[in-house]
Design a protein around this motif. Structure first.
Motif, PDB file in Angstrom:
ATOM      1  N   ARG A  39      -9.200 -46.041  -3.608  1.00 35.32           N
ATOM      2  CA  ARG A  39      -8.373 -46.496  -3.587  1.00 35.32           C
ATOM      3  C   ARG A  39      -6.736 -46.833  -2.250  1.00 35.32           C
ATOM      4  NH1 ARG A  39     -11.050 -46.732  -8.130  1.00 35.32           N
ATOM      5  NH2 ARG A  39     -12.260 -47.753  -8.324  1.00 35.32           N
ATOM      6  N   PHE A  40      -6.445 -47.670  -1.914  1.00 35.33           N
ATOM      7  CA  PHE A  40      -5.649 -47.671  -1.057  1.00 35.33           C
ATOM      8  C   PHE A  40      -4.284 -48.692  -1.573  1.00 35.33           C
ATOM      9  CE2 PHE A  40      -9.333 -45.568   1.234  1.00 35.33           C
ATOM     10  CZ  PHE A  40      -8.669 -44.327   2.298  1.00 35.33           C
ATOM     11  N   ALA A  41      -3.141 -48.395  -1.235  1.00 30.40           N
ATOM     12  CA  ALA A  41      -1.948 -49.473  -1.280  1.00 30.40           C
ATOM     13  C   ALA A  41      -1.765 -50.113  -0.378  1.00 30.40           C
ATOM     14  CB  ALA A  41      -0.959 -47.914  -1.823  1.00 30.40           C
ATOM     15  N   PRO A  42      -0.711 -50.823  -0.580  1.00 31.51           N
ATOM     16  CA  PRO A  42      -1.136 -52.326   0.019  1.00 31.51           C
ATOM     17  C   PRO A  42      -0.294 -51.694   1.862  1.00 31.51           C
ATOM     18  CG  PRO A  42      -1.075 -53.324  -1.235  1.00 31.51           C
ATOM     19  CD  PRO A  42      -0.750 -51.640  -1.750  1.00 31.51           C
ATOM     20  N   ASP A  43       0.118 -51.844   2.520  1.00 28.89           N
ATOM     21  CA  ASP A  43       0.179 -51.001   4.047  1.00 28.89           C
ATOM     22  C   ASP A  43       0.016 -49.708   4.574  1.00 28.89           C
ATOM     23  OD1 ASP A  43       1.873 -53.288   3.681  1.00 28.89           O
ATOM     24  OD2 ASP A  43       3.254 -53.414   3.100  1.00 28.89           O
ATOM     25  N   THR A  44      -0.816 -49.100   3.614  1.00 27.03           N
ATOM     26  CA  THR A  44      -1.617 -48.065   4.403  1.00 27.03           C
ATOM     27  C   THR A  44      -2.503 -47.788   5.117  1.00 27.03           C
ATOM     28  OG1 THR A  44      -1.543 -47.274   1.597  1.00 27.03           O
ATOM     29  CG2 THR A  44      -2.951 -45.733   3.310  1.00 27.03           C
ATOM     30  N   VAL A  45      -2.643 -47.345   6.481  1.00 28.94           N
ATOM     31  CA  VAL A  45      -3.270 -47.044   7.823  1.00 28.94           C
ATOM     32  C   VAL A  45      -3.877 -46.105   7.271  1.00 28.94           C
ATOM     33  CG1 VAL A  45      -3.126 -47.107   9.406  1.00 28.94           C
ATOM     34  CG2 VAL A  45      -1.367 -48.474   8.613  1.00 28.94           C
ATOM     35  N   PHE A  46      -5.337 -47.163   7.188  1.00 24.34           N
ATOM     36  CA  PHE A  46      -6.902 -45.593   7.222  1.00 24.34           C
ATOM     37  C   PHE A  46      -7.926 -45.773   8.289  1.00 24.34           C
ATOM     38  CE2 PHE A  46      -7.601 -49.038   4.073  1.00 24.34           C
ATOM     39  CZ  PHE A  46      -8.840 -48.817   4.853  1.00 24.34           C
ATOM     40  N   CYS A  47      -8.512 -44.452   8.375  1.00 27.75           N
ATOM     41  CA  CYS A  47      -9.698 -44.795   9.403  1.00 27.75           C
ATOM     42  C   CYS A  47     -10.384 -44.760   8.795  1.00 27.75           C
ATOM     43  CB  CYS A  47      -9.454 -43.710  10.488  1.00 27.75           C
ATOM     44  SG  CYS A  47     -10.565 -43.806  11.752  1.00 27.75           S
ATOM     45  N   PHE A  48     -11.305 -45.437   8.795  1.00 29.02           N
ATOM     46  CA  PHE A  48     -13.507 -45.504   8.077  1.00 29.02           C
ATOM     47  C   PHE A  48     -14.553 -45.479   8.695  1.00 29.02           C
ATOM     48  CE2 PHE A  48     -16.531 -48.257   6.243  1.00 29.02           C
ATOM     49  CZ  PHE A  48     -17.171 -47.546   5.168  1.00 29.02           C
ATOM     50  N   VAL A  49     -15.205 -43.722   8.702  1.00 31.18           N
ATOM     51  CA  VAL A  49     -16.071 -44.271  10.370  1.00 31.18           C
ATOM     52  C   VAL A  49     -17.073 -43.627   9.073  1.00 31.18           C
ATOM     53  CG1 VAL A  49     -16.743 -42.532  11.645  1.00 31.18           C
ATOM     54  CG2 VAL A  49     -14.557 -41.904  11.169  1.00 31.18           C
ATOM     55  N   HIS A  50     -18.213 -44.844   9.776  1.00 36.98           N
ATOM     56  CA  HIS A  50     -19.640 -44.968   9.168  1.00 36.98           C
ATOM     57  C   HIS A  50     -20.472 -44.643   9.960  1.00 36.98           C
ATOM     58  CE1 HIS A  50     -18.946 -49.961   9.460  1.00 36.98           C
ATOM     59  NE2 HIS A  50     -17.678 -49.333   9.627  1.00 36.98           N
ATOM     60  N   TRP A  51     -21.384 -43.506   9.269  1.00 40.64           N
ATOM     61  CA  TRP A  51     -22.751 -44.020  10.694  1.00 40.64           C
ATOM     62  C   TRP A  51     -23.693 -44.064  10.221  1.00 40.64           C
ATOM     63  CZ3 TRP A  51     -25.606 -39.266  10.117  1.00 40.64           C
ATOM     64  CH2 TRP A  51     -26.637 -38.727  10.737  1.00 40.64           C
ATOM     65  N   ALA A  52     -25.143 -43.764  11.123  1.00 43.06           N
ATOM     66  CA  ALA A  52     -26.192 -44.085   9.824  1.00 43.06           C
ATOM     67  C   ALA A  52     -27.702 -43.541  10.933  1.00 43.06           C
ATOM     68  CB  ALA A  52     -26.917 -45.418   9.799  1.00 43.06           C
ATOM     69  N   ALA A  53     -28.640 -43.069  10.878  1.00 40.00           N
ATOM     70  CA  ALA A  53     -29.553 -42.535  11.538  1.00 40.00           C
ATOM     71  C   ALA A  53     -30.962 -42.395  10.758  1.00 40.00           C
ATOM     72  CB  ALA A  53     -29.514 -40.936  12.177  1.00 40.00           C
ATOM     73  N   ASN A  54     -31.321 -42.878  11.743  1.00 37.72           N
ATOM     74  CA  ASN A  54     -33.112 -42.632  11.159  1.00 37.72           C
ATOM     75  C   ASN A  54     -33.896 -41.238  11.683  1.00 37.72           C
ATOM     76  OD1 ASN A  54     -34.110 -43.702  13.883  1.00 37.72           O
ATOM     77  ND2 ASN A  54     -34.560 -45.318  12.843  1.00 37.72           N
ATOM     78  N   ASP A  55     -35.442 -41.972  11.613  1.00 41.89           N
ATOM     79  CA  ASP A  55     -36.585 -40.587  12.237  1.00 41.89           C
ATOM     80  C   ASP A  55     -36.128 -40.352  13.627  1.00 41.89           C
ATOM     81  OD1 ASP A  55     -37.194 -40.220   9.663  1.00 41.89           O
ATOM     82  OD2 ASP A  55     -38.987 -41.025   9.106  1.00 41.89           O
ATOM     83  N   TYR A  56     -35.711 -41.387  14.263  1.00 39.00           N
ATOM     84  CA  TYR A  56     -35.650 -40.944  16.022  1.00 39.00           C
ATOM     85  C   TYR A  56     -34.294 -41.048  16.698  1.00 39.00           C
ATOM     86  CZ  TYR A  56     -40.293 -43.069  15.200  1.00 39.00           C
ATOM     87  OH  TYR A  56     -41.410 -43.255  14.262  1.00 39.00           O
ATOM     88  N   GLY A  57     -33.101 -40.763  15.183  1.00 46.29           N
ATOM     89  CA  GLY A  57     -31.482 -41.024  15.737  1.00 46.29           C
ATOM     90  C   GLY A  57     -30.770 -41.570  15.033  1.00 46.29           C
ATOM     91  N   THR A  58     -30.032 -41.307  16.065  1.00 47.47           N
ATOM     92  CA  THR A  58     -28.378 -42.129  15.267  1.00 47.47           C
ATOM     93  C   THR A  58     -29.465 -43.679  15.876  1.00 47.47           C
ATOM     94  OG1 THR A  58     -26.848 -40.920  15.968  1.00 47.47           O
ATOM     95  CG2 THR A  58     -26.314 -42.389  15.383  1.00 47.47           C
ATOM     96  N   VAL A  59     -28.503 -44.801  14.355  1.00 47.72           N
ATOM     97  CA  VAL A  59     -28.567 -46.056  14.604  1.00 47.72           C
ATOM     98  C   VAL A  59     -27.653 -46.745  15.140  1.00 47.72           C
ATOM     99  CG1 VAL A  59     -31.985 -45.850  13.752  1.00 47.72           C
ATOM    100  CG2 VAL A  59     -29.585 -46.174  12.387  1.00 47.72           C
ATOM    101  N   ALA A  60     -26.534 -46.809  14.533  1.00 44.28           N
ATOM    102  CA  ALA A  60     -25.074 -47.067  14.746  1.00 44.28           C
ATOM    103  C   ALA A  60     -24.124 -45.811  14.009  1.00 44.28           C
ATOM    104  CB  ALA A  60     -25.461 -48.160  12.825  1.00 44.28           C
ATOM    105  N   SER A  61     -22.774 -46.410  14.963  1.00 43.18           N
ATOM    106  CA  SER A  61     -21.727 -45.612  14.494  1.00 43.18           C
ATOM    107  C   SER A  61     -21.198 -46.264  15.112  1.00 43.18           C
ATOM    108  CB  SER A  61     -21.970 -44.700  15.852  1.00 43.18           C
ATOM    109  OG  SER A  61     -22.325 -43.464  15.938  1.00 43.18           O
ATOM    110  N   HIS A  62     -20.170 -46.608  13.934  1.00 43.75           N
ATOM    111  CA  HIS A  62     -18.491 -47.163  13.492  1.00 43.75           C
ATOM    112  C   HIS A  62     -17.551 -46.267  13.179  1.00 43.75           C
ATOM    113  CE1 HIS A  62     -21.257 -51.050  13.943  1.00 43.75           C
ATOM    114  NE2 HIS A  62     -21.808 -50.011  13.078  1.00 43.75           N
ATOM    115  N   LEU A  63     -16.496 -46.665  13.980  1.00 41.72           N
ATOM    116  CA  LEU A  63     -15.088 -46.472  13.054  1.00 41.72           C
ATOM    117  C   LEU A  63     -14.334 -47.257  13.400  1.00 41.72           C
ATOM    118  CD1 LEU A  63     -12.698 -43.055  14.469  1.00 41.72           C
ATOM    119  CD2 LEU A  63     -11.799 -45.621  14.415  1.00 41.72           C
ATOM    120  N   ASP A  64     -13.411 -47.570  11.884  1.00 42.25           N
ATOM    121  CA  ASP A  64     -12.802 -48.557  11.556  1.00 42.25           C
ATOM    122  C   ASP A  64     -11.214 -48.305  11.522  1.00 42.25           C
ATOM    123  OD1 ASP A  64     -14.283 -50.692  11.968  1.00 42.25           O
ATOM    124  OD2 ASP A  64     -15.599 -49.985  10.527  1.00 42.25           O
TER     125      ASP A  64
END
Length: 173
Positions: A58-83
């Motif tokens: 949980r983050f308080a209002p006006d807090t700046v943070f970086c969220f990274v999410h990544w997913a893969a399957n048997d063949y490799g990376t299918v999604a890489s996101h950074l916000d």
């Protein structure tokens, strides 16, 4: 141990928590080599462990943070996101994002491993000059987003820029 828990363990007083309706929640998941969601920087005010693979920060209002999410399957990376987001109050306009409730002010959004890697290197460079990335000017993160979207090189964040940002913020208060 989270930063908030470490501060409490040292005996320092906890900051007053904002109303629960004003907190931004981010669900983190870790399934090795399949799904990884993590926070690269940011100061959380609370944490809830859901199970051995999931937790909510949980983050308080006006807090700046970086969220990274990544997913893969048997063949490799299918999604890489950074916000990079700014947590907002319930009364403010918000942009929605998966795993972020209710949403936030998106300062920077990149997809694809080459861009994610470039932003992670920029974050490392900011930390190398002794600045916490969550204290960086929100305008810098918008600048990085806009330059990357246009395929251009973003200006580096320097100690001088940071000092100017802090002076502008102090003058505006």
């Amino acid at each position: 141990m989270t930063r908030a828990a470490a501060i409490h363990a040292r005996g320092e007083p906890k900051p007053a928590a904002p109303p629960p309706a004003d907190l931004t929640e981010v669900e983190l998941t870790w399934i090795e080599k399949r799904v990884e969601h993590w926070i690269r920087f940011g100061r959380e005010v609370g944490e809830q462990i859901l199970d051995r693979r999931r937790r909510v920060l949980r983050f308080a209002p006006d807090t700046v943070f970086c969220f990274v999410h990544w997913a893969a399957n048997d063949y490799g990376t299918v999604a890489s996101h950074l916000d990079v987001l700014r947590a907002t109050r319930a009364s403010e306009a918000q942009q929605t994002l998966p795993f972020v409730r209710p949403g936030g002010d998106i300062l920077l959004k990149v997809e694809g491993w080459p861009k994610v890697e470039r932003v992670l290197q920029m974050i490392d460079a900011i930390e190398a000059i002794g600045i916490d990335p969550s204290d960086v000017s929100p305008d810098h993160w918008r600048h990085v987003h806009n330059r990357m979207t246009a395929g251009e090189q973003a200006r580096p964040y320097t100690a001088e820029r940071h000092k100017a940002f802090l002076l502008r913020r102090r003058a505006g208060s």
